[in-house]
Design a protein around this motif. Structure first.
Motif, mmCIF file in Angstrom:
data_model
loop_
_atom_site.group_PDB
_atom_site.id
_atom_site.type_symbol
_atom_site.label_atom_id
_atom_site.label_comp_id
_atom_site.label_asym_id
_atom_site.label_seq_id
_atom_site.Cartn_x
_atom_site.Cartn_y
_atom_site.Cartn_z
ATOM 1 N N LEU A 154 55.023 -72.983 4.259
ATOM 2 C CA LEU A 154 56.146 -72.758 3.771
ATOM 3 C C LEU A 154 55.821 -71.842 2.440
ATOM 4 O O LEU A 154 56.295 -70.992 2.004
ATOM 5 N N SER A 155 54.652 -72.424 1.830
ATOM 6 C CA SER A 155 54.206 -71.839 0.532
ATOM 7 C C SER A 155 53.906 -70.164 0.830
ATOM 8 O O SER A 155 53.887 -69.249 -0.028
ATOM 9 N N ASP A 156 53.195 -69.898 2.106
ATOM 10 C CA ASP A 156 52.808 -68.681 2.228
ATOM 11 C C ASP A 156 53.938 -67.824 2.526
ATOM 12 O O ASP A 156 53.835 -66.592 2.423
ATOM 13 N N ALA A 157 54.997 -68.420 3.422
ATOM 14 C CA ALA A 157 56.110 -67.668 3.742
ATOM 15 C C ALA A 157 56.910 -67.422 2.472
ATOM 16 O O ALA A 157 57.490 -66.220 2.369
ATOM 17 N N LEU A 158 56.675 -68.136 1.445
ATOM 18 C CA LEU A 158 57.701 -67.820 0.234
ATOM 19 C C LEU A 158 56.988 -66.761 -0.459
ATOM 20 O O LEU A 158 57.577 -65.945 -1.008
ATOM 21 N N LEU A 159 55.541 -66.434 -0.332
ATOM 22 C CA LEU A 159 54.880 -65.365 -0.789
ATOM 23 C C LEU A 159 55.423 -63.955 0.046
ATOM 24 O O LEU A 159 55.474 -62.826 -0.865
ATOM 25 N N GLU A 160 55.364 -64.056 1.169
ATOM 26 C CA GLU A 160 55.978 -63.065 1.925
ATOM 27 C C GLU A 160 57.290 -62.606 1.656
ATOM 28 O O GLU A 160 57.723 -61.337 1.334
ATOM 29 N N VAL A 161 58.044 -63.538 1.319
ATOM 30 C CA VAL A 161 59.646 -63.435 0.974
ATOM 31 C C VAL A 161 59.418 -62.557 -0.398
ATOM 32 O O VAL A 161 60.449 -61.510 -0.757
ATOM 33 N N SER A 162 58.684 -63.177 -1.470
ATOM 34 C CA SER A 162 58.641 -62.683 -2.835
ATOM 35 C C SER A 162 57.997 -61.082 -2.584
ATOM 36 O O SER A 162 58.578 -60.152 -3.259
ATOM 37 N N ARG A 163 57.036 -60.950 -1.867
ATOM 38 C CA ARG A 163 56.322 -59.397 -1.652
ATOM 39 C C ARG A 163 57.461 -58.360 -1.329
ATOM 40 O O ARG A 163 57.443 -57.250 -1.710
#
Length: 323
Positions: free
Chosen positions: A219-228
């Motif tokens: 989930l933490s990595d997915a949030l980075l994609e959402v942010s990017r």
């Protein structure tokens, strides 16, 4: 100045003009059918002409015809006698407006129109006038009285002419099978054009702009994609690049409410499955309707194999002027 009741004057005007319009119902007859047939058979354009107030009404009628599938333009009869007659061809149909049916500038054109063999449709208030009698089809718009208390200023008569012109345009529209999309092509710069012509393909983010993570991603990595990617969401795909879920800001809020550890939780546990999706070629207005119905702000665009090919956010639609 005479003391009057503005309201009484306005209501009297409206009632007189209402009666003038109502009287047209009995005047839509075989002549109206003939006028429609002449225009449908026309190989050129409809040329509308008229002097004074009739000219102003004629300009509007020409504009309405042109925007509803009947190529049309307005030619001033005075200018036609001084060169603009060259704008009219033998393939055209002429609609001449004159309440009296004897307007000199319009009557002057009759021999030229007949010499060219141009079909003539008249909209007059005097069926016995020279224009009416010369016409191939005459639309009678005679009124009992003008709304003007002096019975002089064109009011009821111009309203009747305008309504008859609208009736003609709409009858032709329906006969041609003119569609909302056809109408939008005549109005590409307006809100209607944007709503009817703009496709999701025109506003969606595609290629590397699509937020995407693989099944099993933390989930933490997915949030980075959402942010990017900045769309408030990310698509979730399997090893074959098939969409299996969507993770949005709303999903994140629900996850945090349950005190989920973002560093140890897989995206599959918190994503939304069976999310609403769009397809290439869909109208942007249709996408907006779905977002409004299901209270969502973003959607994935997928092809027939459910491969993500785009992503669209509510802000994209608003920016494009679809709303």
């Amino acid at each position: 100045m005479t003391t009057i009741s503005f309201k009484d004057s306005a209501l009297r005007t409206i009632n007189i003009e209402r009666d003038a319009v109502a009287s047209l119902i009995d005047k839509v007859d075989k002549q109206f059918d003939l006028a429609c047939q002449l225009i449908l058979q026309c190989q050129g354009r409809v040329v509308v002409t008229g002097m004074g107030k009739s000219g102003h009404i004629g300009t509007k009628i020409a504009a309405t015809l042109a925007s509803t599938g009947t190529p049309a333009m307005f030619v001033h009869p005075g200018e036609a006698s001084h060169g603009d007659m060259g704008m009219i061809t033998a393939q055209d149909v002429v609609i001449a407006l004159s309440n009296s049916g004897s307007t000199a500038e319009v009557v002057t054109l009759l021999p030229l129109l007949k010499r060219l063999g141009i079909a003539l449709i008249t909209i007059t208030g005097n069926p016995d006038s020279i224009l009416s009698q010369t016409a191939d089809a005459n639309l009678d718009v005679s009124v009992a009285q003008e709304a003007c208390p002096l019975n002089l200023a064109p009011t009821s008569s111009t309203t009747a002419s305008l309504v008859m012109g609208d009736a003609l345009a709409i009858a032709l529209l329906e006969a041609r099978g003119f569609t909302a999309e056809d109408f939008a092509f005549s109005h590409p710069g307006g809100a209607l054009g944007r709503q009817l012509l703009l496709k999701v393909d025109d506003v969606m983010h595609s290629g590397e702009q699509i937020p995407k993570v693989a099944s099993g991603t933390l989930l933490s990595d997915a949030l980075l994609e959402v942010s990017r990617k900045g769309l408030g969401m990310t698509t979730v795909v399997d090893k074959n690049n098939v969409l299996i879920g969507l993770f949005t800001d709303g999903d994140l809020r629900r996850a945090l409410d349950h005190s989920i550890d973002i560093h140890n939780t897989r995206i599959d546990e918190v994503m939304t499955v069976n999310s609403k999706t769009a397809h290439p070629g869909m109208l942007a207005a249709e996408i907006l309707g779905l977002m409004d119905e299901y209270k969502i702000n973003s959607m994935a665009v997928v092809d027939s194999d459910k491969h993500p090919v785009g992503a669209v956010h509510l802000h994209d639609l608003l920016k494009a002027g679809v709303a």
